[in-house]
Design a protein around this motif. Structure first.
Motif, mmCIF file in Angstrom:
data_model
loop_
_atom_site.group_PDB
_atom_site.id
_atom_site.type_symbol
_atom_site.label_atom_id
_atom_site.label_comp_id
_atom_site.label_asym_id
_atom_site.label_seq_id
_atom_site.Cartn_x
_atom_site.Cartn_y
_atom_site.Cartn_z
ATOM 1 N N SER A 51 -9.739 21.160 -6.897
ATOM 2 C CA SER A 51 -8.827 21.607 -5.830
ATOM 3 C C SER A 51 -7.960 20.483 -5.296
ATOM 4 O O SER A 51 -7.013 20.734 -4.558
ATOM 5 C CB SER A 51 -9.630 22.212 -4.671
ATOM 6 N N SER A 60 -10.935 25.116 5.027
ATOM 7 C CA SER A 60 -10.169 26.108 4.281
ATOM 8 C C SER A 60 -9.984 27.335 5.176
ATOM 9 O O SER A 60 -10.529 27.409 6.284
ATOM 10 C CB SER A 60 -10.913 26.505 3.000
ATOM 11 N N TYR A 82 -14.876 35.790 -5.646
ATOM 12 C CA TYR A 82 -13.506 36.193 -5.328
ATOM 13 C C TYR A 82 -12.514 35.209 -5.957
ATOM 14 O O TYR A 82 -12.878 34.127 -6.408
ATOM 15 C CB TYR A 82 -13.285 36.305 -3.821
ATOM 16 N N ARG A 83 -11.267 35.597 -5.966
ATOM 17 C CA ARG A 83 -10.232 34.810 -6.631
ATOM 18 C C ARG A 83 -9.435 33.966 -5.645
ATOM 19 O O ARG A 83 -9.028 34.430 -4.590
ATOM 20 C CB ARG A 83 -9.287 35.746 -7.393
ATOM 21 N N THR A 84 -9.227 32.690 -5.993
ATOM 22 C CA THR A 84 -8.327 31.814 -5.251
ATOM 23 C C THR A 84 -7.451 31.089 -6.271
ATOM 24 O O THR A 84 -7.561 31.312 -7.472
ATOM 25 C CB THR A 84 -9.108 30.775 -4.409
ATOM 26 N N HIS A 85 -6.575 30.213 -5.788
ATOM 27 C CA HIS A 85 -5.768 29.425 -6.711
ATOM 28 C C HIS A 85 -5.453 28.067 -6.101
ATOM 29 O O HIS A 85 -5.538 27.883 -4.878
ATOM 30 C CB HIS A 85 -4.469 30.153 -7.083
ATOM 31 N N SER A 94 -14.240 31.844 -6.994
ATOM 32 C CA SER A 94 -14.851 31.146 -5.864
ATOM 33 C C SER A 94 -15.965 31.959 -5.228
ATOM 34 O O SER A 94 -15.945 33.198 -5.254
ATOM 35 C CB SER A 94 -13.792 30.827 -4.796
ATOM 36 N N ASN A 113 -16.043 26.543 -6.476
ATOM 37 C CA ASN A 113 -14.724 26.876 -7.010
ATOM 38 C C ASN A 113 -14.681 26.500 -8.488
ATOM 39 O O ASN A 113 -14.598 25.314 -8.825
ATOM 40 C CB ASN A 113 -13.631 26.130 -6.235
ATOM 41 N N ASP A 139 -5.789 38.359 -3.914
ATOM 42 C CA ASP A 139 -6.112 36.946 -3.702
ATOM 43 C C ASP A 139 -6.263 36.729 -2.198
ATOM 44 O O ASP A 139 -5.440 36.102 -1.552
ATOM 45 C CB ASP A 139 -4.969 36.096 -4.281
ATOM 46 N N TYR A 141 -8.019 35.007 -0.121
ATOM 47 C CA TYR A 141 -8.149 33.732 0.564
ATOM 48 C C TYR A 141 -7.112 32.720 0.126
ATOM 49 O O TYR A 141 -7.141 31.578 0.538
ATOM 50 C CB TYR A 141 -9.569 33.172 0.411
ATOM 51 N N GLN A 143 -4.269 30.128 -1.453
ATOM 52 C CA GLN A 143 -4.309 28.781 -2.003
ATOM 53 C C GLN A 143 -5.304 27.928 -1.235
ATOM 54 O O GLN A 143 -5.402 27.998 -0.018
ATOM 55 C CB GLN A 143 -2.911 28.163 -1.914
ATOM 56 N N ILE A 144 -6.059 27.093 -1.954
ATOM 57 C CA ILE A 144 -6.944 26.143 -1.308
ATOM 58 C C ILE A 144 -6.097 24.976 -0.812
ATOM 59 O O ILE A 144 -5.467 24.285 -1.608
ATOM 60 C CB ILE A 144 -8.036 25.650 -2.272
#
Length: 220
Positions: A51, A60, A82-85, A94, A113, A139, A141, A143-144
């Motif tokens: 990240s 976050s 779940y999905r993050t990017h 994640s 992650n 998505d 949550y 962007q990290i």
């Protein structure tokens, strides 16, 4: 050694086990919910290159939401798979696990992650080998972030997307809706966030506080 230290020590061992199992593309970090400074909640991290974060970096979005929920006396639950990017567009799978201390209070967050980008890119060619990874879930949550300031910018951007208009075109009710999203996301826990948010929406600090009160009334 205090019991909290023993809890952290156990989490560090678990973090190393997870990272060793999944490899260098899997980041594992531990947030301390009792940290007084939201810019420095990460008390341990492995494979931070995933990240771009490091030891001592900040909260976050999900950490902010948790602190806001705990502030309201609400229950929190784990978020798994779940999905993050990342900021450069890599897709992560994640999980966020909330952990209590011996008094029953939430003290730590264990975050996982796992960079799935290579698997997704190879999915077409290896569809009979690699398990299909769901990529259609929202998505939620986002962007990290690399810093709390980046996180605030991301939250403001999401509030605009929620309304579907630029601030200059928003009605009062639409601005209240955006402010309500920011309130529930914990944005106002960030130091001096009120100045930036009021400036972004073109309203005074007094008006901002009025909108916050109206947003709270909707949730009651």
């Amino acid at each position: 050694m205090k019991r909290d230290d023993l809890t952290l020590e156990s989490l560090v061992l678990i973090a190393h086990g997870i990272a060793r199992h999944f490899g260098s593309d899997c980041e594992v970090c531990i947030h301390d919910l009792q940290a007084n400074d939201l810019e420095h909640t990460i008390c341990y991290i492995i494979n931070g290159h995933v990240s771009g974060r490091k030891l001592g970096d900040g909260a976050s979005k999900i950490v902010l939401e948790t602190l806001e929920a705990l502030k309201k006396g609400e229950n929190v639950s784990d978020h798994l798979g779940y999905r993050t990017h990342t900021s450069d567009g890599r897709i992560l799978k994640s999980s966020t696990i909330f952990l209590k201390d011996e008094t029953g209070k939430y003290r730590f967050i264990l975050g996982i992650n796992h960079d799935m980008t290579d698997f997704i890119n190879a999915q077409s060619a290896l569809s009979n080998i690699v398990e299909n990874i769901e990529t259609t879930d929202e998505d939620i949550y986002g962007q990290i972030p690399l810093s709390v300031n980046d996180l605030l910018d991301n939250l403001i951007e999401q509030s605009v997307k929620l309304v579907g208009k630029t601030p200059a075109l928003m009605t009062k009710d639409e601005k209240v809706k955006a402010i309500r999203f920011l309130q529930n996301a914990g944005a106002f826990l960030i130091t001096r966030s009120g100045d930036k948010i009021s400036q972004f929406f073109g309203i005074s600090k007094f008006t901002l506080y009025s909108y916050i009160d109206q947003a709270k009334a909707v949730d009651e």
